[in-house]
Design a protein around this motif. Sequence first.
Motif, mmCIF file in Angstrom:
data_model
loop_
_atom_site.group_PDB
_atom_site.id
_atom_site.type_symbol
_atom_site.label_atom_id
_atom_site.label_comp_id
_atom_site.label_asym_id
_atom_site.label_seq_id
_atom_site.Cartn_x
_atom_site.Cartn_y
_atom_site.Cartn_z
ATOM 1 N N SER A 160 0.741 -1.218 -0.073
ATOM 2 C CA SER A 160 0.148 -0.172 0.106
ATOM 3 C C SER A 160 0.814 1.487 0.092
ATOM 4 O O SER A 160 2.158 1.198 0.648
ATOM 5 C CB SER A 160 -0.802 0.097 1.175
ATOM 6 N N SER A 161 0.228 2.290 -0.769
ATOM 7 C CA SER A 161 0.898 3.486 -0.553
ATOM 8 C C SER A 161 1.150 4.114 0.790
ATOM 9 O O SER A 161 2.219 4.753 1.028
ATOM 10 C CB SER A 161 0.312 4.842 -1.482
ATOM 11 N N ASP A 162 0.230 3.761 1.512
ATOM 12 C CA ASP A 162 0.260 4.053 2.921
ATOM 13 C C ASP A 162 1.441 3.594 3.590
ATOM 14 O O ASP A 162 2.116 4.294 4.382
ATOM 15 C CB ASP A 162 -0.871 3.918 3.829
ATOM 16 N N LYS A 163 1.650 2.431 3.495
ATOM 17 C CA LYS A 163 2.801 1.813 4.084
ATOM 18 C C LYS A 163 4.145 2.238 3.501
ATOM 19 O O LYS A 163 5.132 2.386 4.315
ATOM 20 C CB LYS A 163 2.734 0.189 3.762
ATOM 21 N N ILE A 165 4.598 5.243 2.556
ATOM 22 C CA ILE A 165 4.802 6.737 3.040
ATOM 23 C C ILE A 165 5.301 6.524 4.473
ATOM 24 O O ILE A 165 5.921 7.429 4.960
ATOM 25 C CB ILE A 165 3.383 7.539 3.228
ATOM 26 N N SER A 166 4.855 5.747 5.338
ATOM 27 C CA SER A 166 5.039 5.469 6.678
ATOM 28 C C SER A 166 6.509 5.054 6.897
ATOM 29 O O SER A 166 7.323 5.580 7.757
ATOM 30 C CB SER A 166 4.349 4.479 7.449
ATOM 31 N N LYS A 169 8.597 8.612 5.921
ATOM 32 C CA LYS A 169 8.430 9.363 6.956
ATOM 33 C C LYS A 169 9.363 8.994 8.215
ATOM 34 O O LYS A 169 9.751 9.831 9.036
ATOM 35 C CB LYS A 169 7.137 9.598 7.392
ATOM 36 N N ARG A 199 -0.092 8.053 -7.580
ATOM 37 C CA ARG A 199 -0.596 8.459 -6.293
ATOM 38 C C ARG A 199 0.326 8.729 -5.329
ATOM 39 O O ARG A 199 0.219 9.656 -4.347
ATOM 40 C CB ARG A 199 -1.487 7.072 -5.916
ATOM 41 N N MET A 203 0.977 11.910 -2.780
ATOM 42 C CA MET A 203 0.926 11.874 -1.366
ATOM 43 C C MET A 203 2.025 12.637 -0.900
ATOM 44 O O MET A 203 2.047 13.176 0.062
ATOM 45 C CB MET A 203 0.694 10.344 -1.078
#
Length: 261
Positions: A160-163, A165-166, A169, A199, A203
């Motif tokens: 996932s793109s959320d993973k 990004i985490s 960061k 995407r 983000m």
Amino acid sequence: MTQKKKTAKHSHAGHRKRLRERFHSNGLASFQQHEILELLLSFVVARKDTNELAHRLINTFGSINNVMEAPYDVLKDVNGVGEVVASYLKCIPEFLDIYVKNAGSGKIVIQKLDEAKAMIEPLLTSLGHENLVVLMIASNDTYIGREVLSNGNSDYVGISSDKLISVIKKYNAKKVVLAHNHPSGISTPSIDDITFTKRVYMMLHAIDIELLDHMIYARGVAEPYSFNNNQEYNNFRMQCIATFKGLRSMNTAKGVDGDEF
């Protein structure tokens, strides 16, 4: 009696954890001298409350500096210190001295994509399933780190793109290069590759992190595919930059913090 021992042990463990969390949140600036020593001692003294020992050292020598500068034989004879703790405390100033003297040396600077490719290629050229490599770079172009993310099958977009990004960061990176491999031997991006890249770009741009490129490696293909060389993708990037700039200008005029985007 057993219950009291268990409670005390749990209390000490919780206190150590709270000290570490406080350090991670605010650094040492808010710590008193005995608390700094208490935190340091907790890394080398197992299963004991280090608060009392920290106070004893400060009371004996007067300050952290004096503790670190005390002769080894004097330190180890303090009640609760011993050879291991004394060696640990004597090691810290020498370690810091070496660190300060060598600060800045040995750092890798990445200012060109060819330099990024040299760090990525060895990780992707011989793999039998798809992996995504994330190369993290600081704002001053210093290499921070890299991670290989894999879901173990042929569809890396399942990450996932959320993973992603985490992970970025976590390193506090300001610039990023992505790369993944196609075991099929074809480096042309799929529709999923294109969608995923767009995407992630949006983000990252929203939180002021620059996606420098996304490259696709394929076995037997000399040069990876580069999204930077794709005109349609570059048009998308320009539109994205203009859109975010417009949104931030609107919110600035309204008195809204632009960081919300």
